[in-house]
Structure formats: C-alpha cells, structure tokens
Motif scaffolding. Sequence first.
Motif, PDB file in Angstrom:
ATOM      1  N   ARG A 103       0.336 -12.321  -5.997  1.00  0.00           N
ATOM      2  CA  ARG A 103       0.669 -11.279  -5.010  1.00  0.00           C
ATOM      3  C   ARG A 103       1.127 -10.007  -5.712  1.00  0.00           C
ATOM      4  NH1 ARG A 103       3.104 -15.552  -2.143  1.00  0.00           N
ATOM      5  NH2 ARG A 103       5.164 -14.917  -2.885  1.00  0.00           N
ATOM      6  N   ASN A 104       1.951 -10.173  -6.736  1.00  0.00           N
ATOM      7  CA  ASN A 104       2.428  -9.008  -7.479  1.00  0.00           C
ATOM      8  C   ASN A 104       1.308  -8.371  -8.290  1.00  0.00           C
ATOM      9  OD1 ASN A 104       5.018  -9.315  -6.525  1.00  0.00           O
ATOM     10  ND2 ASN A 104       5.714 -10.537  -8.269  1.00  0.00           N
ATOM     11  N   TYR A 105       0.379  -9.202  -8.765  1.00  0.00           N
ATOM     12  CA  TYR A 105      -0.711  -8.675  -9.593  1.00  0.00           C
ATOM     13  C   TYR A 105      -1.715  -7.893  -8.753  1.00  0.00           C
ATOM     14  CZ  TYR A 105      -4.535  -8.507 -12.944  1.00  0.00           C
ATOM     15  OH  TYR A 105      -5.526  -8.067 -13.778  1.00  0.00           O
TER      16      TYR A 105
ATOM     17  N   MET B 160       2.728  -2.660  -1.565  1.00  0.00           N
ATOM     18  CA  MET B 160       3.067  -2.779  -2.978  1.00  0.00           C
ATOM     19  C   MET B 160       1.857  -2.420  -3.841  1.00  0.00           C
ATOM     20  SD  MET B 160       5.158  -6.390  -3.010  1.00  0.00           S
ATOM     21  CE  MET B 160       5.018  -6.428  -4.784  1.00  0.00           C
ATOM     22  N   SER B 161       2.104  -1.702  -4.924  1.00  0.00           N
ATOM     23  CA  SER B 161       1.037  -1.421  -5.886  1.00  0.00           C
ATOM     24  C   SER B 161       0.826  -2.652  -6.758  1.00  0.00           C
ATOM     25  CB  SER B 161       1.418  -0.224  -6.768  1.00  0.00           C
ATOM     26  OG  SER B 161       1.537   0.948  -5.993  1.00  0.00           O
ATOM     27  N   GLY B 162      -0.422  -3.000  -6.999  1.00  0.00           N
ATOM     28  CA  GLY B 162      -0.713  -4.156  -7.824  1.00  0.00           C
ATOM     29  C   GLY B 162      -0.487  -3.863  -9.298  1.00  0.00           C
ATOM     30  N   ALA B 163       0.014  -4.861 -10.040  1.00  0.00           N
ATOM     31  CA  ALA B 163       0.252  -4.697 -11.475  1.00  0.00           C
ATOM     32  C   ALA B 163      -1.041  -4.406 -12.225  1.00  0.00           C
ATOM     33  CB  ALA B 163       0.929  -5.948 -12.039  1.00  0.00           C
ATOM     34  N   TYR B 164      -2.181  -4.849 -11.678  1.00  0.00           N
ATOM     35  CA  TYR B 164      -3.451  -4.630 -12.380  1.00  0.00           C
ATOM     36  C   TYR B 164      -3.789  -3.143 -12.504  1.00  0.00           C
ATOM     37  CZ  TYR B 164      -6.390  -3.279  -8.390  1.00  0.00           C
ATOM     38  OH  TYR B 164      -6.974  -2.593  -7.344  1.00  0.00           O
TER      39      TYR B 164
END
Length: 282
Positions: A145-147, A153-157
Amino acid sequence: MDLYNNIDWTEHDGGKIFPRFSPDCLIFDVDGVLIDVRMSFPELIRAAVECEWSGAGFVSDEDGYSDGLNSVLKRHGSFNDDYDIAWILLNICAASGREKLSEALPLPGELEKIISSCGGDCVAWARASFPEKFGRGAIREACFRNYEGGGGMSGAYLAETPMLKAHWSALPLPAYVYTGRDKNEWRLAKKTLGWEDFPDARAVTIDSGMMKPSPDGILHICAAFGHKAPLFFGDTMSDRMALESSGRGRFVAIGGLPRAGAEYDNVERALSLLFGWRNGEL
C-alpha cells in the motif's frame, strides 16, 4: 551481430581465465540494476518497521532500518524480498522482549550473527526461529500500500529513477527480466522505465514460484526462448547464486557487490564496455 560475439572475458573480470564468450541474451535483475531504488525500498522498510512497531503498542524511538542493516541482508543471499525484510526485522525485535525500538533492533554485527543460520528460505527460517507476533500477510499488504500509493498518499515507487535510460528493444541482445518483484511491482517498474510494452512472457516475477537464489528463472528463460549463454546483470549475492547454480552464462555484478564476475558501476557502463553499445545506438 558479429560485433557482440567472442567477448574476451579476461578484459572484464580482473584477469580471471575464461575462454572467449559469446552471449546470446541479456537477463536483468530490476532493483539496483535497471532501477535506482535507494529512495524507495529502504525508506519503505524503515517506515514499515517504525509504524508497525508503534502500532503494536511499542515505542518507535529510532529509525527502523539503516544502510548497515541493508548491507548485511543483501550480502547474505536469501533476503531478496524487501517486504519480508520488514516482517523479519519486526519479529526479531519482538523476540528481544524490549519495548523501545532502539533497544530491540539489532546492530549490523548482531544481525549478521542472527541470520548466519539461515539457509536458502528466509521465510521458513524466520518462522522456525522467532514467534510470529507480526503476521507476514499483514506486513506485506501494508508495505505494498505504501509502495503503490493511493487514498491520497503518494506511492514510494515515485521516488525511483531508471538506471538504464533506453528502451528494451534498443539493447544489443534479446532482453529478459528475473526479479524478486511480483507482477504489480513489476508493472510499476515498467512504468518507471518506459517499458510498458515489455512482453509479459519475458519477465519472471515472484508470482511464478521461481525466485532467487534459485536458478529456475534463468533456466526457464533459456528453455522458453532457446538461449544457452545468458549474461545475468545483478547487484546482490542472491543474483550471483542464481546464475552460478544455473551452470551457464556469465554474471555481471552491478554496484558494490564483492567481486562476483565482471563488476561495473552501472548497467549502461557494463553494456558500453562489453558490447561497445551506447545509449540509443545499436
């Protein structure tokens, strides 16, 4: 195509004695080879450990991950999945019986001793070694979800950048991928690379059941497409182990991996020196 045949490997491998080698395909790992993930996955592990630790009622008073811990795990060969790294670290911390993350999280030297008994399957090893206070499925879901991002939310990718700034079809030999990413993560990687048209059949992801350090992905690609002499570009010990276990081809180490075949700062330099290839040229 003669330009790319008969590479004199002694020129590219610190004087090791190999016969001239004629590769017939290129197989790439993704993270640390095709894509710079230094601002995504280590940060994602750190955030997951801190968030899940505090969410379980403990005290997150220190960073949940460090360059030192990352180096220890990547040198081992069995810790190729970043989501599982977060899960394993959380359960190592829980087994310490300490409340504060600063006291529960092992130092790099301590972690090296802890994982020294781990063989090829880090998941089975972790479950046999520590009580599973933190469930693997829940931690993996939180990490993805975080990625990927979403829900505002902005993705970590989005912090990732391509290390190979060329289309896959412009490379000097047929290109394939053997990655520890799953299909959804590989989809995001293709977007970062501008490789949205990369054929699914040419990529071996973890969903297939083939995962490093097993050579299965390399052997599958060779069998499916009729190749016998791959060059495998990787940046971790698990990449090296996969190629060596396959019994074919040559390994090209990218980045700071201790000597393991030819070693280069980045994949574009490797392709340039091995093939005389330049970005955008055949």
